[in-house]
Scaffold this motif. Structure first.
Motif, PDB file in Angstrom:
ATOM      1  N   PHE A  16      -1.388 -10.217   7.850  1.00 31.22           N
ATOM      2  CA  PHE A  16       0.020  -9.821   7.935  1.00 31.22           C
ATOM      3  C   PHE A  16       0.204  -8.398   7.404  1.00 31.22           C
ATOM      4  O   PHE A  16       0.846  -7.562   8.052  1.00 31.22           O
ATOM      5  CB  PHE A  16       0.895 -10.791   7.133  1.00 31.22           C
ATOM      6  CG  PHE A  16       2.370 -10.507   7.250  1.00 31.22           C
ATOM      7  CD1 PHE A  16       3.118 -11.057   8.284  1.00 31.22           C
ATOM      8  CD2 PHE A  16       3.012  -9.672   6.340  1.00 31.22           C
ATOM      9  CE1 PHE A  16       4.473 -10.786   8.404  1.00 31.22           C
ATOM     10  CE2 PHE A  16       4.362  -9.394   6.454  1.00 31.22           C
ATOM     11  CZ  PHE A  16       5.100  -9.957   7.485  1.00 31.22           C
ATOM     12  N   PHE A  17      -0.361  -8.120   6.246  1.00 32.69           N
ATOM     13  CA  PHE A  17      -0.242  -6.809   5.618  1.00 32.69           C
ATOM     14  C   PHE A  17      -0.860  -5.724   6.496  1.00 32.69           C
ATOM     15  O   PHE A  17      -0.262  -4.665   6.727  1.00 32.69           O
ATOM     16  CB  PHE A  17      -0.920  -6.834   4.242  1.00 32.69           C
ATOM     17  CG  PHE A  17      -0.936  -5.503   3.540  1.00 32.69           C
ATOM     18  CD1 PHE A  17       0.240  -4.911   3.114  1.00 32.69           C
ATOM     19  CD2 PHE A  17      -2.134  -4.840   3.304  1.00 32.69           C
ATOM     20  CE1 PHE A  17       0.236  -3.684   2.463  1.00 32.69           C
ATOM     21  CE2 PHE A  17      -2.154  -3.623   2.664  1.00 32.69           C
ATOM     22  CZ  PHE A  17      -0.972  -3.038   2.236  1.00 32.69           C
ATOM     23  N   LEU A  20       1.163  -5.163   9.697  1.00 32.31           N
ATOM     24  CA  LEU A  20       2.416  -4.472   9.370  1.00 32.31           C
ATOM     25  C   LEU A  20       2.179  -2.966   9.303  1.00 32.31           C
ATOM     26  O   LEU A  20       2.976  -2.172   9.831  1.00 32.31           O
ATOM     27  CB  LEU A  20       2.962  -4.975   8.036  1.00 32.31           C
ATOM     28  CG  LEU A  20       4.328  -4.433   7.602  1.00 32.31           C
ATOM     29  CD1 LEU A  20       5.428  -4.922   8.539  1.00 32.31           C
ATOM     30  CD2 LEU A  20       4.636  -4.858   6.167  1.00 32.31           C
ATOM     31  N   ILE A  21       1.086  -2.580   8.687  1.00 33.11           N
ATOM     32  CA  ILE A  21       0.738  -1.167   8.596  1.00 33.11           C
ATOM     33  C   ILE A  21       0.404  -0.607   9.976  1.00 33.11           C
ATOM     34  O   ILE A  21       0.811   0.500  10.331  1.00 33.11           O
ATOM     35  CB  ILE A  21      -0.449  -0.971   7.632  1.00 33.11           C
ATOM     36  CG1 ILE A  21      -0.006  -1.281   6.199  1.00 33.11           C
ATOM     37  CG2 ILE A  21      -0.997   0.460   7.717  1.00 33.11           C
ATOM     38  CD1 ILE A  21      -1.112  -1.298   5.192  1.00 33.11           C
ATOM     39  N   GLY A  23       1.559  -1.585  12.865  1.00 40.28           N
ATOM     40  CA  GLY A  23       2.806  -1.396  13.589  1.00 40.28           C
ATOM     41  C   GLY A  23       3.589  -0.198  13.101  1.00 40.28           C
ATOM     42  O   GLY A  23       4.255   0.486  13.874  1.00 40.28           O
ATOM     43  N   SER A  24       3.484   0.083  11.804  1.00 40.49           N
ATOM     44  CA  SER A  24       4.272   1.160  11.194  1.00 40.49           C
ATOM     45  C   SER A  24       3.715   2.547  11.478  1.00 40.49           C
ATOM     46  O   SER A  24       4.474   3.501  11.664  1.00 40.49           O
ATOM     47  CB  SER A  24       4.351   0.961   9.675  1.00 40.49           C
ATOM     48  OG  SER A  24       4.947  -0.282   9.363  1.00 40.49           O
ATOM     49  N   ALA A 211       4.072  -9.555  12.367  1.00 38.60           N
ATOM     50  CA  ALA A 211       3.914  -8.392  11.489  1.00 38.60           C
ATOM     51  C   ALA A 211       3.971  -7.084  12.268  1.00 38.60           C
ATOM     52  O   ALA A 211       4.592  -6.113  11.830  1.00 38.60           O
ATOM     53  CB  ALA A 211       2.599  -8.505  10.731  1.00 38.60           C
ATOM     54  N   VAL A 212       3.345  -7.053  13.442  1.00 34.12           N
ATOM     55  CA  VAL A 212       3.355  -5.839  14.262  1.00 34.12           C
ATOM     56  C   VAL A 212       4.767  -5.514  14.740  1.00 34.12           C
ATOM     57  O   VAL A 212       5.193  -4.354  14.713  1.00 34.12           O
ATOM     58  CB  VAL A 212       2.412  -5.990  15.472  1.00 34.12           C
ATOM     59  CG1 VAL A 212       2.592  -4.823  16.441  1.00 34.12           C
ATOM     60  CG2 VAL A 212       0.965  -6.050  15.021  1.00 34.12           C
ATOM     61  N   ILE A 214       7.587  -6.319  13.325  1.00 35.70           N
ATOM     62  CA  ILE A 214       8.334  -5.809  12.162  1.00 35.70           C
ATOM     63  C   ILE A 214       7.940  -4.367  11.878  1.00 35.70           C
ATOM     64  O   ILE A 214       8.784  -3.501  11.616  1.00 35.70           O
ATOM     65  CB  ILE A 214       8.080  -6.687  10.918  1.00 35.70           C
ATOM     66  CG1 ILE A 214       8.631  -8.093  11.134  1.00 35.70           C
ATOM     67  CG2 ILE A 214       8.723  -6.051   9.678  1.00 35.70           C
ATOM     68  CD1 ILE A 214       8.301  -9.062  10.007  1.00 35.70           C
ATOM     69  N   GLY A 215       6.620  -4.106  11.940  1.00 37.91           N
ATOM     70  CA  GLY A 215       6.127  -2.755  11.690  1.00 37.91           C
ATOM     71  C   GLY A 215       6.664  -1.745  12.690  1.00 37.91           C
ATOM     72  O   GLY A 215       7.025  -0.626  12.318  1.00 37.91           O
ATOM     73  N   LYS A 219       9.008   1.606  11.902  1.00 38.03           N
ATOM     74  CA  LYS A 219       8.105   2.738  12.104  1.00 38.03           C
ATOM     75  C   LYS A 219       8.744   4.077  11.753  1.00 38.03           C
ATOM     76  O   LYS A 219       8.124   4.936  11.123  1.00 38.03           O
ATOM     77  CB  LYS A 219       7.632   2.757  13.558  1.00 38.03           C
ATOM     78  CG  LYS A 219       6.532   3.739  13.864  1.00 38.03           C
ATOM     79  CD  LYS A 219       6.061   3.538  15.301  1.00 38.03           C
ATOM     80  CE  LYS A 219       4.898   4.434  15.634  1.00 38.03           C
ATOM     81  NZ  LYS A 219       4.419   4.227  17.014  1.00 38.03           N
ATOM     82  N   TYR A 227       4.476   6.903   2.274  1.00 35.83           N
ATOM     83  CA  TYR A 227       3.790   5.727   2.814  1.00 35.83           C
ATOM     84  C   TYR A 227       2.289   5.993   2.923  1.00 35.83           C
ATOM     85  O   TYR A 227       1.456   5.186   2.516  1.00 35.83           O
ATOM     86  CB  TYR A 227       4.377   5.400   4.185  1.00 35.83           C
ATOM     87  CG  TYR A 227       4.054   4.026   4.699  1.00 35.83           C
ATOM     88  CD1 TYR A 227       4.577   2.894   4.080  1.00 35.83           C
ATOM     89  CD2 TYR A 227       3.237   3.858   5.808  1.00 35.83           C
ATOM     90  CE1 TYR A 227       4.301   1.629   4.567  1.00 35.83           C
ATOM     91  CE2 TYR A 227       2.947   2.596   6.297  1.00 35.83           C
ATOM     92  CZ  TYR A 227       3.493   1.484   5.671  1.00 35.83           C
ATOM     93  OH  TYR A 227       3.213   0.235   6.149  1.00 35.83           O
TER      94      TYR A 227
END
Length: 248
Positions: A16-17, A20-21, A23-24, A211-212, A214-215, A219, A227
């Protein structure tokens, strides 16, 4: 490490972590998930667990930038070289001691952080673009096959080629997509994917997808400089931990 509830919880959090990164900032999933998993298992197992989720991540990242066919037409030579290198690197990983590659992964991370700190000039990359594609694509594939962090070499190539952020994301993810496909095929031929591993991998796709998404939504809302600093510190600590695990 035996598959326990604790392992599954840690595995889910790591994916997940990392997703998330990804995607961001457009990349980072294998760069972060692989060393984290390698801390609680061996390198080959870590690569196997994230292989299928990484495939999904790459596809989402490429299409999220748009103009997929245009990106494919432009970067397919780099991706083909990456695929060849990945095939060789994966074969080495299967037949060699994977503990050694924890140290290689740590070195790759530290080198990445080093080049971010100091600006290197490689004028030959623009003067001899075809040679650069062969060297960087093949090298990225080898390292990607061994450690799952192909993006490190590709980022260097993109920086020297003066690529835009969109081009960096598309080229690195396209190369990783080609490399990951051939890697999964080779692992499957060698019987590396157990039923248990496949079940966990496919089950994790839902977590990765959330997660992606959300990322991607956050973004453009996160101060990129702050970040990136946090991520770099995190990567540095992981590299030190991997070195400690391998040497001590």
């Amino acid at each position: 490490m035996e598959l326990s509830v604790e392992f599954l919880i840690i595995f889910a959090f790591i994916l997940f972590f990392s997703a998330l990164i990804q995607g961001s900032i457009g990349f980072g999933f294998p760069l972060i998930s692989t060393p984290l998993l390698a801390m609680i298992t061996d390198m080959k197992t870590a690569v196997l667990y994230v292989a299928i989720p990484t495939l999904l991540i790459n596809i989402i990242s490429i299409f999220s930038e748009g103009n997929f066919l245009q990106a494919l037409k432009r970067f397919y030579p780099l991706a083909i070289m990456g695929m060849i290198g990945s095939a060789i690197g994966t074969q080495i990983l299967i037949y060699s001691s994977s503990e050694i590659f924890k140290l290689l992964l740590a070195i790759c991370i530290l080198f990445y952080l080093f080049i971010q700190k100091f600006k290197f000039e490689m004028a030959w990359v623009n003067k001899k673009p075809k040679l650069a594609i062969v060297i960087f694509g093949f090298t990225a594939g080898i390292i990607g096959g061994l450690t799952n962090v192909m993006a490190l070499v590709l980022i260097i190539y993109s920086l020297e080629s003066k690529h835009s952020r969109k081009e960096v994301i598309q080229s690195s993810n396209l190369c990783f997509l080609f490399g990951k496909i051939v890697q999964i095929i080779i692992f499957a031929i060698h019987g590396s994917f157990t039923q248990e591993l496949l079940t966990i991998s496919f089950s994790s796709l839902f977590i990765v997808l959330i997660a992606v998404v959300i990322g991607l939504k956050i973004k453009n809302k996160i101060p990129q400089n702050n970040y990136n600093k946090v991520i770099k510190v995190f990567l540095f600590l992981m590299a030190i931990a991997l070195i400690y695990q391998t040497v001590i």
